[in-house]
Design a protein around this motif. Structure first.
Motif, PDB file in Angstrom:
ATOM      1  N   GLU A 128       0.806  -1.212   0.000  1.00  0.00           N
ATOM      2  CA  GLU A 128       0.000   0.000   0.000  1.00  0.00           C
ATOM      3  C   GLU A 128       0.843   1.268   0.000  1.00  0.00           C
ATOM      4  OE1 GLU A 128      -2.742  -0.216   3.221  1.00  0.00           O
ATOM      5  OE2 GLU A 128      -3.678  -2.054   2.495  1.00  0.00           O
ATOM      6  N   GLY A 129       2.080   1.174   0.472  1.00  0.00           N
ATOM      7  CA  GLY A 129       2.898   2.368   0.612  1.00  0.00           C
ATOM      8  C   GLY A 129       3.819   2.667  -0.550  1.00  0.00           C
ATOM      9  N   THR A 130       3.922   1.743  -1.500  1.00  0.00           N
ATOM     10  CA  THR A 130       4.871   1.931  -2.603  1.00  0.00           C
ATOM     11  C   THR A 130       4.180   1.870  -3.959  1.00  0.00           C
ATOM     12  OG1 THR A 130       5.393  -0.440  -2.723  1.00  0.00           O
ATOM     13  CG2 THR A 130       6.773   0.927  -1.277  1.00  0.00           C
ATOM     14  N   PHE A 131       4.845   2.456  -4.936  1.00  0.00           N
ATOM     15  CA  PHE A 131       4.407   2.414  -6.328  1.00  0.00           C
ATOM     16  C   PHE A 131       5.591   1.875  -7.120  1.00  0.00           C
ATOM     17  CE2 PHE A 131       3.639   4.926 -10.406  1.00  0.00           C
ATOM     18  CZ  PHE A 131       2.624   4.103 -10.849  1.00  0.00           C
ATOM     19  N   LYS A 132       5.534   0.570  -7.439  1.00  0.00           N
ATOM     20  CA  LYS A 132       6.657  -0.102  -8.093  1.00  0.00           C
ATOM     21  C   LYS A 132       6.549   0.049  -9.609  1.00  0.00           C
ATOM     22  CE  LYS A 132       7.251  -3.547  -4.433  1.00  0.00           C
ATOM     23  NZ  LYS A 132       7.245  -4.989  -4.103  1.00  0.00           N
ATOM     24  N   VAL A 133       7.519   0.728 -10.174  1.00  0.00           N
ATOM     25  CA  VAL A 133       7.511   1.028 -11.605  1.00  0.00           C
ATOM     26  C   VAL A 133       8.633   0.267 -12.310  1.00  0.00           C
ATOM     27  CG1 VAL A 133       7.893   2.838 -13.317  1.00  0.00           C
ATOM     28  CG2 VAL A 133       6.472   3.289 -11.301  1.00  0.00           C
ATOM     29  N   GLY A 134       8.277  -0.439 -13.375  1.00  0.00           N
ATOM     30  CA  GLY A 134       9.253  -1.173 -14.163  1.00  0.00           C
ATOM     31  C   GLY A 134       9.730  -0.364 -15.356  1.00  0.00           C
ATOM     32  N   MET A 135      11.038  -0.404 -15.604  1.00  0.00           N
ATOM     33  CA  MET A 135      11.640   0.207 -16.795  1.00  0.00           C
ATOM     34  C   MET A 135      12.986  -0.459 -17.020  1.00  0.00           C
ATOM     35  SD  MET A 135      12.877   3.946 -15.331  1.00  0.00           S
ATOM     36  CE  MET A 135      11.225   4.440 -14.879  1.00  0.00           C
ATOM     37  N   GLU A 136      13.485  -0.412 -18.252  1.00  0.00           N
ATOM     38  CA  GLU A 136      14.759  -1.080 -18.519  1.00  0.00           C
ATOM     39  C   GLU A 136      15.953  -0.238 -18.109  1.00  0.00           C
ATOM     40  OE1 GLU A 136      15.360  -1.812 -22.727  1.00  0.00           O
ATOM     41  OE2 GLU A 136      14.024  -0.168 -23.224  1.00  0.00           O
ATOM     42  N   ALA A 137      15.742   1.058 -17.876  1.00  0.00           N
ATOM     43  CA  ALA A 137      16.818   1.975 -17.469  1.00  0.00           C
ATOM     44  C   ALA A 137      17.995   1.903 -18.440  1.00  0.00           C
ATOM     45  CB  ALA A 137      17.262   1.672 -16.038  1.00  0.00           C
ATOM     46  N   GLY A 138      17.653   1.858 -19.738  1.00  0.00           N
ATOM     47  CA  GLY A 138      18.691   1.823 -20.765  1.00  0.00           C
ATOM     48  C   GLY A 138      18.198   2.402 -22.077  1.00  0.00           C
ATOM     49  N   TYR A 139      17.224   3.329 -22.006  1.00  0.00           N
ATOM     50  CA  TYR A 139      16.585   3.884 -23.193  1.00  0.00           C
ATOM     51  C   TYR A 139      16.551   5.411 -23.075  1.00  0.00           C
ATOM     52  CZ  TYR A 139      12.855   4.580 -26.704  1.00  0.00           C
ATOM     53  OH  TYR A 139      12.111   4.996 -27.793  1.00  0.00           O
ATOM     54  N   ALA A 140      17.749   5.992 -23.006  1.00  0.00           N
ATOM     55  CA  ALA A 140      17.852   7.447 -22.884  1.00  0.00           C
ATOM     56  C   ALA A 140      17.272   8.115 -24.136  1.00  0.00           C
ATOM     57  CB  ALA A 140      19.321   7.845 -22.719  1.00  0.00           C
ATOM     58  N   PRO A 141      16.600   9.268 -23.958  1.00  0.00           N
ATOM     59  CA  PRO A 141      16.438  10.041 -22.726  1.00  0.00           C
ATOM     60  C   PRO A 141      15.203   9.667 -21.899  1.00  0.00           C
ATOM     61  CG  PRO A 141      15.582  11.304 -24.550  1.00  0.00           C
ATOM     62  CD  PRO A 141      16.108  10.021 -25.145  1.00  0.00           C
ATOM     63  N   PHE A 142      14.475   8.619 -22.324  1.00  0.00           N
ATOM     64  CA  PHE A 142      13.313   8.205 -21.538  1.00  0.00           C
ATOM     65  C   PHE A 142      13.732   7.643 -20.180  1.00  0.00           C
ATOM     66  CE2 PHE A 142      11.306   8.271 -25.749  1.00  0.00           C
ATOM     67  CZ  PHE A 142      10.122   8.907 -25.453  1.00  0.00           C
ATOM     68  N   ASN A 143      14.714   6.763 -20.179  1.00  0.00           N
ATOM     69  CA  ASN A 143      15.211   6.226 -18.916  1.00  0.00           C
ATOM     70  C   ASN A 143      16.627   5.710 -19.094  1.00  0.00           C
ATOM     71  OD1 ASN A 143      14.864   3.170 -19.657  1.00  0.00           O
ATOM     72  ND2 ASN A 143      12.829   4.042 -20.013  1.00  0.00           N
ATOM     73  N   TRP A 144      17.430   5.835 -18.041  1.00  0.00           N
ATOM     74  CA  TRP A 144      18.816   5.381 -18.108  1.00  0.00           C
ATOM     75  C   TRP A 144      19.305   5.009 -16.720  1.00  0.00           C
ATOM     76  CZ3 TRP A 144      18.131  10.817 -19.275  1.00  0.00           C
ATOM     77  CH2 TRP A 144      18.502  11.676 -18.236  1.00  0.00           C
TER      78      TRP A 144
END
Length: 278
Positions: free
Chosen positions: A35-51
């Motif tokens: 209830e206290g967290t919002f777990k977000v998935g991403m590959e963290a390797g698609y700059a500038p969207f995520n890195w």
């Protein structure tokens, strides 16, 4: 008999007490976490969207389970959504191909990873309203034969690829006579392939191409006057959630509060802050 009965009664009472403590404690901990967290998935390797980066500079968020941090446009959007939901943001670094399974299995609560709400994906998961929209371009070698292309048909005979399990890869066959190379797992791998000459270009959305050409002076972005045929869902970016998620409406309310000007500013900042290697 009396002693044995008393012993059995005491033993059963102890077992029930322990079981009750274990169930109560575990349930409370699980509820608090969920209830206290919002777990977000991403590959963290698609700059500038995520890195991925090694510190919390420029607002990066620590990745769950390791010493790395995630930054980028998706992270900034995820922070706004988590704040609006009143939850703590947790970034779960996940391979692109594993994002939808992670969502449906409950390992993450949402996908915020530059993902398009395609018809195929909508069969498995739901999506929020769009939080970004971008056209398809090509990343090529600067100074090469394809840098000045204006039509996708200028890539006839070229070796072209895109990321695995994306609509980027499915549009390559719109180029007549193209040599469609096998899809690749991620964008860093495609950049290495382009640098080495294994491919002549790869298809991406405009922000990634700006990112690539900014990070590497040997790369150039080709924007087309006669480009790929795509649908609105293909070029849009949205938050992926479970089917019939109770959060969809609230997420849409939060997204509606982010103006186009602010979205542009966030993206421009992400492009500026992206690590050089990505």
């Amino acid at each position: 008999m009396k002693k044995q009965s008393l012993f059995i009664a005491m033993f059963l009472s102890a077992v029930l007490l322990l079981a009750g403590c274990g169930t109560g404690g575990g349930s409370s901990q699980s509820a608090s976490t969920d209830e206290g967290t919002f777990k977000v998935g991403m590959e963290a390797g698609y700059a500038p969207f995520n890195w991925t980066q090694m510190d919390d500079s420029n607002g990066a968020v620590k990745i769950d389970g390791n010493a790395e941090y995630a930054g980028g446009y998706d992270v900034e959007i995820a922070k706004k959504i988590a704040d609006g939901l009143g939850k703590k943001l947790v970034i779960v670094k996940t391979e692109w191909d594993g994002l939808v399974p992670a969502l449906t299995s409950g390992k993450i609560d949402a996908i915020i990873a530059g993902m398009s709400p395609t018809a195929e994906r909508k069969q498995t998961i739901d999506f929020s309203d769009n939080y970004y929209k971008s056209n398809l371009v090509m990343v090529v070698k600067k100074g090469g034969k394809y840098e000045n292309a204006t039509s996708i048909q200028d890539f006839k005979g070229a070796k072209v690829t895109a990321q695995l399990n994306t609509f980027h890869y499915s549009v390559i066959n719109q180029i007549e006579g193209v040599v469609q190379e096998p899809a690749m797992d991620n964008f860093p791998a495609m950049r290495v392939a382009l640098e080495s000459g294994m491919i002549d270009g790869y298809v991406s959305e405009r922000p990634e191409a700006v990112s690539a050409s900014t990070a590497n002076p040997n790369f150039a972005m080709v924007e087309f006057t006669d480009g790929f045929t795509t649908s609105e869902d293909d070029t849009a970016i949205a938050v992926g959630v479970k089917k019939d998620s109770e959060w969809t409406k609230k997420i849409n309310e939060i997204l509606s509060g982010i103006s186009e000007e602010e979205r542009t500013r966030i993206m421009d900042t992400a492009i500026k802050n992206q690590p050089a290697a990505q």
